[in-house]
Design an enzyme around this catalytic site. Structure first.
Site, PDB file in Angstrom:
ATOM      1  N   SER A  93      -0.415  -6.097   6.417  1.00  0.00           N
ATOM      2  CA  SER A  93       0.156  -5.389   7.352  1.00  0.00           C
ATOM      3  C   SER A  93      -0.688  -4.088   7.781  1.00  0.00           C
ATOM      4  O   SER A  93      -1.228  -4.109   8.571  1.00  0.00           O
ATOM      5  CB  SER A  93       1.663  -4.948   6.853  1.00  0.00           C
ATOM      6  OG  SER A  93       2.756  -6.190   6.826  1.00  0.00           O
ATOM      7  N   GLY A 129      -3.004  -2.790   5.382  1.00  0.00           N
ATOM      8  CA  GLY A 129      -4.250  -2.811   4.470  1.00  0.00           C
ATOM      9  C   GLY A 129      -4.399  -1.760   3.553  1.00  0.00           C
ATOM     10  O   GLY A 129      -5.455  -1.702   3.242  1.00  0.00           O
ATOM     11  N   SER A 147      -4.434  -7.621  -0.230  1.00  0.00           N
ATOM     12  CA  SER A 147      -4.069  -8.121   1.161  1.00  0.00           C
ATOM     13  C   SER A 147      -5.288  -8.823   1.950  1.00  0.00           C
ATOM     14  O   SER A 147      -4.881  -9.353   3.107  1.00  0.00           O
ATOM     15  CB  SER A 147      -3.400  -6.920   1.765  1.00  0.00           C
ATOM     16  OG  SER A 147      -4.141  -5.929   2.438  1.00  0.00           O
ATOM     17  N   GLY A 201       0.954   0.541   6.379  1.00  0.00           N
ATOM     18  CA  GLY A 201       1.873  -0.640   7.182  1.00  0.00           C
ATOM     19  C   GLY A 201       3.163  -0.737   6.684  1.00  0.00           C
ATOM     20  O   GLY A 201       3.369  -0.305   5.436  1.00  0.00           O
ATOM     21  N   GLY A 210       4.975  -3.372   6.261  1.00  0.00           N
ATOM     22  CA  GLY A 210       5.291  -4.596   5.723  1.00  0.00           C
ATOM     23  C   GLY A 210       4.942  -4.197   4.078  1.00  0.00           C
ATOM     24  O   GLY A 210       5.800  -4.667   3.203  1.00  0.00           O
ATOM     25  N   GLY A 211       3.685  -3.775   3.744  1.00  0.00           N
ATOM     26  CA  GLY A 211       3.698  -3.343   2.100  1.00  0.00           C
ATOM     27  C   GLY A 211       4.224  -2.476   1.828  1.00  0.00           C
ATOM     28  O   GLY A 211       4.892  -2.452   0.441  1.00  0.00           O
ATOM     29  N   ILE A 231       6.967 -11.553   5.048  1.00  0.00           N
ATOM     30  CA  ILE A 231       8.439 -10.705   5.641  1.00  0.00           C
ATOM     31  C   ILE A 231       7.841 -10.268   7.294  1.00  0.00           C
ATOM     32  O   ILE A 231       6.703  -9.450   7.394  1.00  0.00           O
ATOM     33  CB  ILE A 231       8.640  -9.318   4.895  1.00  0.00           C
ATOM     34  CG1 ILE A 231       8.908 -10.152   3.546  1.00  0.00           C
ATOM     35  CG2 ILE A 231       9.919  -8.772   5.553  1.00  0.00           C
ATOM     36  CD1 ILE A 231       8.953  -9.103   2.390  1.00  0.00           C
ATOM     37  N   TYR A 284       3.698   2.524 -10.616  1.00  0.00           N
ATOM     38  CA  TYR A 284       4.467   2.051  -9.148  1.00  0.00           C
ATOM     39  C   TYR A 284       3.459   1.332  -8.616  1.00  0.00           C
ATOM     40  O   TYR A 284       2.390   1.409  -8.130  1.00  0.00           O
ATOM     41  CB  TYR A 284       4.347   3.435  -8.345  1.00  0.00           C
ATOM     42  CG  TYR A 284       4.624   3.546  -6.996  1.00  0.00           C
ATOM     43  CD1 TYR A 284       5.976   2.830  -6.589  1.00  0.00           C
ATOM     44  CD2 TYR A 284       4.149   4.468  -6.312  1.00  0.00           C
ATOM     45  CE1 TYR A 284       6.105   2.694  -5.276  1.00  0.00           C
ATOM     46  CE2 TYR A 284       4.421   4.064  -4.767  1.00  0.00           C
ATOM     47  CZ  TYR A 284       5.609   3.430  -4.205  1.00  0.00           C
ATOM     48  OH  TYR A 284       5.931   3.503  -2.944  1.00  0.00           O
ATOM     49  N   TYR A 332       1.022   1.876  -5.843  1.00  0.00           N
ATOM     50  CA  TYR A 332      -0.344   2.404  -6.276  1.00  0.00           C
ATOM     51  C   TYR A 332      -0.984   1.476  -7.064  1.00  0.00           C
ATOM     52  O   TYR A 332      -1.164   1.579  -8.216  1.00  0.00           O
ATOM     53  CB  TYR A 332      -0.028   3.715  -6.972  1.00  0.00           C
ATOM     54  CG  TYR A 332       0.602   4.837  -6.074  1.00  0.00           C
ATOM     55  CD1 TYR A 332       0.562   4.893  -4.768  1.00  0.00           C
ATOM     56  CD2 TYR A 332       1.191   5.770  -6.958  1.00  0.00           C
ATOM     57  CE1 TYR A 332       1.051   5.733  -4.191  1.00  0.00           C
ATOM     58  CE2 TYR A 332       1.757   6.890  -5.982  1.00  0.00           C
ATOM     59  CZ  TYR A 332       1.721   6.854  -4.856  1.00  0.00           C
ATOM     60  OH  TYR A 332       2.355   7.839  -3.819  1.00  0.00           O
TER      61      TYR A 332
HETATM   62  C1  LIG Z   1      -4.025   6.715   1.999  1.00  0.00           C
HETATM   63  C2  LIG Z   1      -2.897   6.150   1.547  1.00  0.00           C
HETATM   64  C3  LIG Z   1      -1.608   6.938   1.175  1.00  0.00           C
HETATM   65  C4  LIG Z   1      -0.609   6.481   0.744  1.00  0.00           C
HETATM   66  N1  LIG Z   1       0.673   7.362   0.777  1.00  0.00           N
HETATM   67  C5  LIG Z   1       1.782   6.862   0.280  1.00  0.00           C
HETATM   68  C6  LIG Z   1       2.810   7.557   0.020  1.00  0.00           C
HETATM   69  O1  LIG Z   1       2.798   8.603   0.645  1.00  0.00           O
HETATM   70  N2  LIG Z   1       3.787   7.084  -0.602  1.00  0.00           N
HETATM   71  C7  LIG Z   1       4.033   5.700  -1.188  1.00  0.00           C
HETATM   72  O2  LIG Z   1       4.915   5.415  -1.585  1.00  0.00           O
HETATM   73  N3  LIG Z   1       2.862   4.886  -0.915  1.00  0.00           N
HETATM   74  C8  LIG Z   1       1.822   5.469  -0.314  1.00  0.00           C
HETATM   75  N4  LIG Z   1       0.596   4.687  -0.306  1.00  0.00           N
HETATM   76  C9  LIG Z   1       0.515   3.514  -0.910  1.00  0.00           C
HETATM   77  C10 LIG Z   1       1.328   2.592   0.067  1.00  0.00           C
HETATM   78  O3  LIG Z   1       2.415   2.563   0.047  1.00  0.00           O
HETATM   79  C11 LIG Z   1       0.867   0.930  -0.461  1.00  0.00           C
HETATM   80  O4  LIG Z   1      -0.727   0.720  -0.483  1.00  0.00           O
HETATM   81  C12 LIG Z   1       1.489  -0.139   0.665  1.00  0.00           C
HETATM   82  O5  LIG Z   1       1.745  -1.233  -0.012  1.00  0.00           O
HETATM   83  C13 LIG Z   1       0.733  -0.342   1.736  1.00  0.00           C
HETATM   84  O6  LIG Z   1       1.325  -1.134   2.636  1.00  0.00           O
HETATM   85  P1  LIG Z   1       0.205  -1.753   3.783  1.00  0.00           P
HETATM   86  O7  LIG Z   1       1.138  -2.762   4.697  1.00  0.00           O
HETATM   87  O8  LIG Z   1      -0.423  -0.424   4.404  1.00  0.00           O
HETATM   88  O9  LIG Z   1      -0.725  -2.534   2.763  1.00  0.00           O
HETATM   89  P2  LIG Z   1      -1.207  -3.964   2.700  1.00  0.00           P
HETATM   90  O10 LIG Z   1      -2.563  -3.785   1.982  1.00  0.00           O
HETATM   91  O11 LIG Z   1      -1.018  -4.727   4.157  1.00  0.00           O
HETATM   92  O12 LIG Z   1      -0.233  -4.851   1.813  1.00  0.00           O
HETATM   93  C14 LIG Z   1       0.073  -4.422   0.502  1.00  0.00           C
HETATM   94  C15 LIG Z   1       0.655  -5.456  -0.334  1.00  0.00           C
HETATM   95  O13 LIG Z   1       1.760  -6.144   0.462  1.00  0.00           O
HETATM   96  C16 LIG Z   1       1.717  -7.090   0.891  1.00  0.00           C
HETATM   97  N5  LIG Z   1       2.196  -7.254   2.101  1.00  0.00           N
HETATM   98  C17 LIG Z   1       1.732  -6.537   3.188  1.00  0.00           C
HETATM   99  N6  LIG Z   1       2.596  -6.979   4.323  1.00  0.00           N
HETATM  100  C18 LIG Z   1       3.339  -8.114   3.915  1.00  0.00           C
HETATM  101  C19 LIG Z   1       4.305  -8.723   4.532  1.00  0.00           C
HETATM  102  N7  LIG Z   1       4.595  -8.627   5.842  1.00  0.00           N
HETATM  103  N8  LIG Z   1       5.065  -9.829   4.030  1.00  0.00           N
HETATM  104  C20 LIG Z   1       4.592 -10.137   2.646  1.00  0.00           C
HETATM  105  N9  LIG Z   1       3.874  -9.377   1.874  1.00  0.00           N
HETATM  106  C21 LIG Z   1       3.051  -8.373   2.594  1.00  0.00           C
HETATM  107  C22 LIG Z   1       0.156  -7.708   0.793  1.00  0.00           C
HETATM  108  O14 LIG Z   1      -0.138  -9.056   0.700  1.00  0.00           O
HETATM  109  C23 LIG Z   1      -0.217  -6.694  -0.204  1.00  0.00           C
HETATM  110  O15 LIG Z   1       0.023  -7.382  -1.427  1.00  0.00           O
HETATM  111  C24 LIG Z   1      -0.622   5.401   0.341  1.00  0.00           C
HETATM  112  C25 LIG Z   1      -1.746   4.441   0.159  1.00  0.00           C
HETATM  113  C26 LIG Z   1      -3.010   4.958   1.027  1.00  0.00           C
HETATM  114  C27 LIG Z   1      -4.191   4.148   1.101  1.00  0.00           C
END
Ligand SMILES: Cc1cc2nc3c(=O)[nH]c(=O)nc-3n(C[C@H](O)[C@H](O)[C@H](O)COP(=O)(O)OP(=O)(O)OC[C@H]3O[C@@H](n4cnc5c(N)ncnc54)[C@H](O)[C@@H]3O)c2cc1C
Ligand SMILES: *[C@@H]1O[C@H](CO)[C@@H](O)[C@H](O)[C@H]1NC(C)=O
Ligand SMILES: *[C@@H]1O[C@H](CO)[C@@H](O)[C@H](O)[C@H]1NC(C)=O
Ligand SMILES: *[C@@H]1O[C@H](CO)[C@@H](O)[C@H](O)[C@H]1NC(C)=O
Ligand SMILES: *[C@@H]1O[C@H](CO)[C@@H](O)[C@H](O)[C@H]1NC(C)=O
Ligand SMILES: *[C@@H]1O[C@H](CO)[C@@H](O)[C@H](O)[C@H]1NC(C)=O
Ligand SMILES: *[C@@H]1O[C@H](CO)[C@@H](O)[C@H](O)[C@H]1NC(C)=O
Ligand SMILES: *[C@@H]1O[C@H](CO)[C@@H](O)[C@H](O)[C@H]1NC(C)=O
Ligand SMILES: *[C@@H]1O[C@H](CO)[C@@H](O)[C@H](O)[C@H]1NC(C)=O
Length: 521
Positions: A102, A104, A111, A171, A173-174, A232, A462, A465
């Protein structure tokens, strides 16, 4: 990650990758086009001109842009659910693993990295947001970012918000599927606590909403991670109320300015403050004020209060007078401006910055811990010494309590509730990937140092993280093997997650280094 890279090298040397990939790609493409006419635009092969830029577009940890990191055979960028259904069916048929991306932001790149032949379903084109202010709810597709969500809410209301993370490019999604917390969580809980419906494409290519998926699966995807259960595609959330005026402050203190004593005090009060006040501390190193060119530890006490400065001042004087806050230290603003502030922007920037999805990212390593008893002074002094060894370390101490303590440990898979004073996120970042092992070694020593001060049996972590150091699946790992890391993220909820996995994906198709194995394995 080291382990992962070693096994890739072994794989590559045993199987000539090119002949496998060629075969897989061709058969997948044939399968996909037998269902759909849009193959060329939707499925990118390594030969496609946009393959490299799309892959890179949401890699948020520069460590994993490296050429040594395994790349997907294909990237699918669906415009509709039918293409996701087709991708799942064709991947299963032709032996490709799926990684769903989602935003990344995954800390270990799960992901978009796999050691098996794989494709990425990148949800970047599935990101519509529909707000219903009258019903105080919204449907959001998984490929939307938190910035897009905050923007869309603010475009319609000054008194609604949503509890989720600070970084606008995360994103949905994650984030939602892993829990999701930010500055509103002491008042309203996690993002996942405010999800009321969802849409998933399961391993059989079926599209299910809450009613069709049932309460077990609906429970699992609100904190258990999405990637073990399917793709999802959308979430329905309850919006929450925010006042039209909120107040922020940020007070940095160096060691010379009593940072240690102030942090001791913070540990004793942060979790007990009213739910309307979020006061975290962010710890780093900076130049010392004495002109010897030395370094000092800096602790910044940064707060968001859901109300006006005139009400915050007496509250701070009563609970944390040592910080010496004055009226001048407070800035009143709208809630969406506080989103800009915590997102690293100026409060006067145009809200459109929240819609930017491009971002340059450093290489980093992160870990997490939970704290139930205040760390004592000697523990802190040792911690400061460790921080002073690094160039750019950051510790983010996030206070719990409030709404988080009222929700039971088993309400969602996220079990870190009552009894936690705060969580720690340890972060270290660097520019050149040649320095990677040095910084990761430091991070592991720091984590070892912290052992006596944080939760034990299990040492909780968590999910959002993500940290592969705490353990990972080797291949088709069993439930019992996976317990070693699963208990750390989920405590006793891990068993129920494995039972749900048994129901919805008994052949363990959706799997990776930290996916939930079926209970019966
Ligand atoms: C700069 C930064 C700041 C952050 N700040 C916070 C914060 O303030 N609070 C907090 O709680 N977290 C924070 N995080 C962590 C963040 O919540 C997680 O990294 C989250 O999983 C990211 O979601 P994403 O969709 O961007 O990631 P992705 O890398 O796209 O996905 C993360 C995981 O979820 C899975 N996934 C994604 N989308 C789907 C989908 N649609 N269906 C099924 N599986 C899916 C992926 O396969 C992977 O396993 C931060 C991360 C970064 C890099
Ligand atoms: C593909 O396109 C043709 C002609 O444009 C159309 O008749 C057919 O229904 C389409 N098939 C699918 C699966 O969309
Ligand atoms: C990529 O291009 C090369 C050279 O033109 C070709 O041999 C190969 O089959 C192509 N691969 C795919 C998956 O299209
Ligand atoms: C903001 O809301 C208005 C209607 O209230 C709508 O026309 C406009 O498209 C919205 N802007 C964005 C970027 O969503
Ligand atoms: C807080 O306000 C006082 C003046 O009342 C000022 O001297 C001090 O610099 C302010 N602190 C910060 C961090 O802005
Ligand atoms: C540090 O705290 C002590 C008392 O705890 C106080 O006497 C002293 O003035 C403080 N120093 C600074 C720089 O605030
Ligand atoms: C934002 O704008 C207001 C009003 O113009 C101004 O008073 C304030 O100093 C600005 N704040 C920042 C951080 O730029
Ligand atoms: C992202 O894109 C916007 C608009 O195209 C640009 O202004 C901004 O500088 C870019 N940011 C980064 C980090 O590349
Ligand atoms: C994983 O292991 C289980 C039980 O050992 C087996 O039934 C299943 O087929 C295996 N799945 C895969 C994908 O290898």
């Amino acid at each position: 990650m080291e382990f992962a890279l070693i096994s890739t090298i072994i794989l590559i040397s045993i199987f000539p990758q090119t002949s496998i990939s060629y075969h897989l790609e061709t058969t997948f493409l044939q399968c996909f086009s037998s269902y759909s006419n849009s193959t060329t635009k939707v499925v990118l092969t390594q030969n496609s001109s946009s393959y490299a830029s799309l892959l890179q577009s949401s890699i948020r940890n520069h460590r994993f842009s490296d050429t040594s990191v395994p790349k997907p055979n294909l990237i699918v960028t669906p415009n509709n659910l039918f293409q996701i259904q087709t991708t799942i069916l064709c991947s299963k048929k032709h032996g490709l693993q799926i990684r769903v991306r989602s935003g990344g932001h995954d800390y270990e790149g799960l992901s978009y990295i796999s050691n098996l032949p794989f494709l990425i379903i990148d949800l970047t084109y599935l990101r519509s947001i529909t707000i219903d202010i009258k019903e105080e709810s919204a449907w959001i597709q998984s490929g939307a970012t938190l910035g897009e969500l905050y923007y869309a809410i603010a475009n319609q209301s000054k008194v609604h918000g949503f509890p989720a993370g600070s970084c606008p490019t995360i994103g949905v999604g994650g984030h939602f599927s892993g829990g999701g917390f930010g500055t509103l969580f002491r008042k309203y809980g996690l993002s996942a606590d405010n999800v009321i419906d969802a849409q998933i494409v399961d391993v059989n290519g079926k599209i299910l909403d809450r009613k069709l998926m049932g309460e077990n699966l609906f429970w699992a995807i609100r904190g258990g991670g999405g990637s073990s259960f399917g793709v999802i595609t959308a979430w329905k959330i309850n919006l929450v109320h925010v006042p039209s005026t909120v107040t922020i402050f940020s007070i940095p203190k160096s060691l010379d300015q009593n940072a240690t004593t102030l942090f001791m005090k913070w540990q004793s009060i942060a979790e007990k403050l009213p739910n309307e006040l979020f006061l975290h501390s962010v710890i780093g190193v900076g130049a010392s004020s004495s002109s010897d060119g030395g370094k000092t530890v800096l602790v910044s006490f940064t707060g968001l209060y859901l109300g006006k400065a005139e009400n915050l001042l007496p509250l701070m004087e009563n609970s944390f007078s040592e910080l010496g806050l004055k009226n001048d230290n407070f800035t009143e603003m709208s809630w969406i401006q506080s989103v800009l502030y915590f997102g690293g922007y100026s409060i006067n920037d145009s809200l459109e910055v929240l819609l930017q999805r491009n971002q340059t990212s450093p290489s980093f390593k992160a870990k997490s811990d939970f704290v139930k008893e205040p760390i004592d002074i000697s523990g802190l002094e040792g911690l400061w010494n460790m921080l002073l060894e690094e160039k750019a370390p950051t510790l983010i101490m996030t206070p719990y309590g409030g709404r988080m303590s009222e929700i039971s440990e088993s309400e969602t898979p996220f079990p870190h509730r009552n009894g936690n004073i705060y969580d720690i996120q340890y972060l270290v970042s660097w520019d050149s990937n040649e320095e990677t092992s040095k910084h990761i070694d430091w991070m592991r020593r720091l984590y070892a140092y912290m052992t006596p001060y944080v939760t034990k049996s299990p040492r909780a972590a968590y999910l959002n993280y993500r940290d592969l150091d705490i353990g990972m699946n080797i291949g088709n790992a069993s439930y019992v093997e996976a317990k070693s890391w699963g208990m750390k993220y989920f405590k006793s909820n891990f068993e129920r997650l494995a039972q749900v996995k048994d129901e919805v994906d008994p052949s363990n198709f959706f799997r990776h280094e930290q996916s939930i194995p079926p209970f019966s394995y």
